[in-house]
Design an enzyme around this catalytic site. Sequence first.
Site, PDB file in Angstrom:
ATOM      1  N   HIS A  92      -1.172   0.635  -9.946  1.00 28.10           N
ATOM      2  CA  HIS A  92      -1.872  -0.327  -9.071  1.00 28.10           C
ATOM      3  C   HIS A  92      -2.451  -1.489  -9.890  1.00 28.10           C
ATOM      4  O   HIS A  92      -3.675  -1.677  -9.932  1.00 28.10           O
ATOM      5  CB  HIS A  92      -2.962   0.380  -8.255  1.00 28.10           C
ATOM      6  CG  HIS A  92      -3.294  -0.352  -6.983  1.00 28.10           C
ATOM      7  ND1 HIS A  92      -3.679   0.275  -5.817  1.00 28.10           N
ATOM      8  CD2 HIS A  92      -3.300  -1.686  -6.700  1.00 28.10           C
ATOM      9  CE1 HIS A  92      -3.909  -0.634  -4.886  1.00 28.10           C
ATOM     10  NE2 HIS A  92      -3.688  -1.846  -5.399  1.00 28.10           N
ATOM     11  N   ARG A 118       0.855  -1.174   0.000  1.00 26.50           N
ATOM     12  CA  ARG A 118       0.000   0.000   0.000  1.00 26.50           C
ATOM     13  C   ARG A 118       0.899   1.235   0.000  1.00 26.50           C
ATOM     14  O   ARG A 118       1.960   1.245   0.630  1.00 26.50           O
ATOM     15  CB  ARG A 118      -0.909   0.032   1.234  1.00 26.50           C
ATOM     16  CG  ARG A 118      -2.146  -0.838   1.115  1.00 26.50           C
ATOM     17  CD  ARG A 118      -3.130  -0.323   0.058  1.00 26.50           C
ATOM     18  NE  ARG A 118      -4.313  -1.155  -0.072  1.00 26.50           N
ATOM     19  CZ  ARG A 118      -4.447  -2.172  -0.926  1.00 26.50           C
ATOM     20  NH1 ARG A 118      -3.476  -2.501  -1.746  1.00 26.50           N
ATOM     21  NH2 ARG A 118      -5.584  -2.846  -0.990  1.00 26.50           N
ATOM     22  N   GLU A 149      -3.655   7.778  -4.196  1.00 27.66           N
ATOM     23  CA  GLU A 149      -4.092   7.351  -5.539  1.00 27.66           C
ATOM     24  C   GLU A 149      -5.387   8.073  -5.920  1.00 27.66           C
ATOM     25  O   GLU A 149      -6.266   8.222  -5.065  1.00 27.66           O
ATOM     26  CB  GLU A 149      -4.315   5.826  -5.540  1.00 27.66           C
ATOM     27  CG  GLU A 149      -3.025   5.065  -5.302  1.00 27.66           C
ATOM     28  CD  GLU A 149      -3.211   3.547  -5.312  1.00 27.66           C
ATOM     29  OE1 GLU A 149      -4.318   3.074  -5.628  1.00 27.66           O
ATOM     30  OE2 GLU A 149      -2.223   2.850  -4.999  1.00 27.66           O
TER      31      GLU A 149
HETATM   32  P1  NAP Z   1      -1.344 -11.481   4.420  1.00 30.46           P
HETATM   33  O1  NAP Z   1      -1.327 -12.894   3.975  1.00 30.46           O
HETATM   34  O2  NAP Z   1      -2.293 -11.076   5.497  1.00 30.46           O
HETATM   35  O3  NAP Z   1       0.144 -11.066   4.840  1.00 30.46           O
HETATM   36  C1  NAP Z   1       0.440  -9.864   5.488  1.00 30.46           C
HETATM   37  C2  NAP Z   1       1.753 -10.037   6.222  1.00 30.46           C
HETATM   38  O4  NAP Z   1       2.106  -8.771   6.804  1.00 30.46           O
HETATM   39  C3  NAP Z   1       1.712 -11.047   7.372  1.00 30.46           C
HETATM   40  O5  NAP Z   1       2.931 -11.744   7.367  1.00 30.46           O
HETATM   41  C4  NAP Z   1       1.607 -10.144   8.606  1.00 30.46           C
HETATM   42  O6  NAP Z   1       2.139 -10.727   9.782  1.00 30.46           O
HETATM   43  C5  NAP Z   1       2.475  -9.006   8.168  1.00 30.46           C
HETATM   44  N1  NAP Z   1       2.256  -7.789   8.959  1.00 30.46           N
HETATM   45  C6  NAP Z   1       1.075  -7.204   9.278  1.00 30.46           C
HETATM   46  N2  NAP Z   1       1.315  -6.072   9.996  1.00 30.46           N
HETATM   47  C7  NAP Z   1       2.649  -5.976  10.137  1.00 30.46           C
HETATM   48  C8  NAP Z   1       3.504  -5.053  10.783  1.00 30.46           C
HETATM   49  N3  NAP Z   1       3.000  -4.004  11.439  1.00 30.46           N
HETATM   50  N4  NAP Z   1       4.847  -5.270  10.734  1.00 30.46           N
HETATM   51  C9  NAP Z   1       5.351  -6.339  10.088  1.00 30.46           C
HETATM   52  N5  NAP Z   1       4.595  -7.260   9.448  1.00 30.46           N
HETATM   53  C10 NAP Z   1       3.249  -7.069   9.472  1.00 30.46           C
HETATM   54  O7  NAP Z   1      -1.655 -10.494   3.195  1.00 30.46           O
HETATM   55  P2  NAP Z   1      -1.415 -10.738   1.647  1.00 30.46           P
HETATM   56  O8  NAP Z   1      -2.590 -11.437   1.072  1.00 30.46           O
HETATM   57  O9  NAP Z   1      -0.068 -11.290   1.438  1.00 30.46           O
HETATM   58  O10 NAP Z   1      -1.490  -9.223   1.127  1.00 30.46           O
HETATM   59  C11 NAP Z   1      -0.622  -8.237   1.640  1.00 30.46           C
HETATM   60  C12 NAP Z   1      -1.038  -6.861   1.167  1.00 30.46           C
HETATM   61  O11 NAP Z   1      -0.690  -6.710  -0.204  1.00 30.46           O
HETATM   62  C13 NAP Z   1      -2.544  -6.577   1.184  1.00 30.46           C
HETATM   63  O12 NAP Z   1      -2.998  -6.203   2.467  1.00 30.46           O
HETATM   64  C14 NAP Z   1      -2.680  -5.461   0.177  1.00 30.46           C
HETATM   65  O13 NAP Z   1      -2.560  -4.210   0.832  1.00 30.46           O
HETATM   66  C15 NAP Z   1      -1.495  -5.660  -0.746  1.00 30.46           C
HETATM   67  N6  NAP Z   1      -1.893  -6.077  -2.106  1.00 30.46           N
HETATM   68  C16 NAP Z   1      -1.618  -5.262  -3.148  1.00 30.46           C
HETATM   69  C17 NAP Z   1      -1.937  -5.655  -4.422  1.00 30.46           C
HETATM   70  C18 NAP Z   1      -1.632  -4.782  -5.590  1.00 30.46           C
HETATM   71  O14 NAP Z   1      -2.416  -4.742  -6.523  1.00 30.46           O
HETATM   72  N7  NAP Z   1      -0.520  -4.085  -5.596  1.00 30.46           N
HETATM   73  C19 NAP Z   1      -2.577  -6.878  -4.656  1.00 30.46           C
HETATM   74  C20 NAP Z   1      -2.864  -7.677  -3.558  1.00 30.46           C
HETATM   75  C21 NAP Z   1      -2.504  -7.266  -2.291  1.00 30.46           C
HETATM   76  P3  NAP Z   1       1.253 -11.715  10.698  1.00 30.46           P
HETATM   77  O15 NAP Z   1       1.331 -13.020   9.981  1.00 30.46           O
HETATM   78  O16 NAP Z   1       1.925 -11.698  12.001  1.00 30.46           O
HETATM   79  O17 NAP Z   1      -0.127 -11.132  10.719  1.00 30.46           O
HETATM   80  C1  GLV Z   2      -5.173  -4.840  -4.227  1.00 34.50           C
HETATM   81  O1  GLV Z   2      -4.490  -3.909  -3.973  1.00 34.50           O
HETATM   82  C2  GLV Z   2      -5.691  -5.732  -3.238  1.00 34.50           C
HETATM   83  O2  GLV Z   2      -5.555  -5.443  -2.043  1.00 34.50           O
HETATM   84  O3  GLV Z   2      -6.305  -6.743  -3.631  1.00 34.50           O
END
Ligand code: NAP
Ligand code: GLV
Length: 315
Positions: free
Chosen positions: A279, A232, A261
Amino acid sequence: MARVLVTRRLVGDGLALLDDHELVYLNSEDRPLTHAELCEASANVDAIVCVLTDRIDAEVLAAGQGRLKVVANVAVGFDNIDIVAAQRCGVAVCNTPGVLDDTTADLAFLLILAASRLSSDAERTLRTDGWKGFRIDQFLGRDVNGMTLGLVGYGRIARRVAARAAGFGMKLVVHSRTDPGEVDFEPDLDRLISRVDIVSLHVPGTPETKHLFDARRIGLMDRNMVLVNTARGSVVDEEALARALDEGRLHAAGIDVFEREPAVHPRLFAAPRTVLLPHIGSASHATRGEMVRLAAQGVADVLARRTPSNRVTSA
Ligand code: NAP
Ligand code: GLV
């Protein structure tokens, strides 16, 4: 028959899961609805299928109180939704975990490679200045092979990035809130920066992760390092990043997400050795279709009084 507001134009055939319900489209122009429009619409529907440009805050949720049962975000990140207010109003929130991991990891890796190899600067020069021919000293990037990748956040998407990094002969160091056990875990984020060549961000956008990479942390990075953000925009101080790139204190950056954004910080826009994308982390036909399907499934489940597998349980 339940009424389901669909805030934006969507893709694929996932909304067919809601054929038993009335779909309400208020948005033939496919623009983000205003806050007032969301509040007004929320009062007259049982469910909302929204995207991350829709700010579903306490007011929108309060407007729906009494009728609104579920908000399903066609995204895995849900920082656009006030989860605490939703719980208070008895509204379930669903998102799209899992179905976009590989597609988003591909994009993170694309940025790792493109930033390391300065591909945007090279292409811009080719398109705008004209290519004067091969030169042995032009656009000298950094190899990723043999480099150490630092993953900040080690959830679903980061693990898929790690799998790709192994194929490119990279070493891995991981920072997260909890030690996943099976990898080189670094609990101290400052120390992770001193141990890696490339940092890729995979944390959610939360108050705790706001400007996790602020001027001080970016200052810990050295002139050979690369920063990639597909998480993000709020996680990185864009002004500080642009300054570091301008001053040659960082090799390169690859950025898919922005703090405000669709605005891009003007200094970041102009910064050298920077790959900027609008994005598109999950933007493949198949994945965006699956995201719509999963969001629609969440709505169908809540309306049928089933517990959805994709219900967000904590903020
Ligand atoms: P996820 O499986 O929930 O993984 C998030 C990770 O971040 C977990 O390892 C979590 O630790 C860790 N975390 C949370 N807060 C933290 C902090 N304060 N300090 C250090 N680590 C922390 O999520 P995901 O599905 O991989 O997605 C991650 C993020 O990617 C989404 O929330 C979204 O914002 C972004 N995203 C962007 C796009 C795009 O289009 N660019 C697409 C998809 C997702 P714990 O395991 O301890 O909770
Ligand atoms: C995209 O940014 C998502 O969070 O799926």
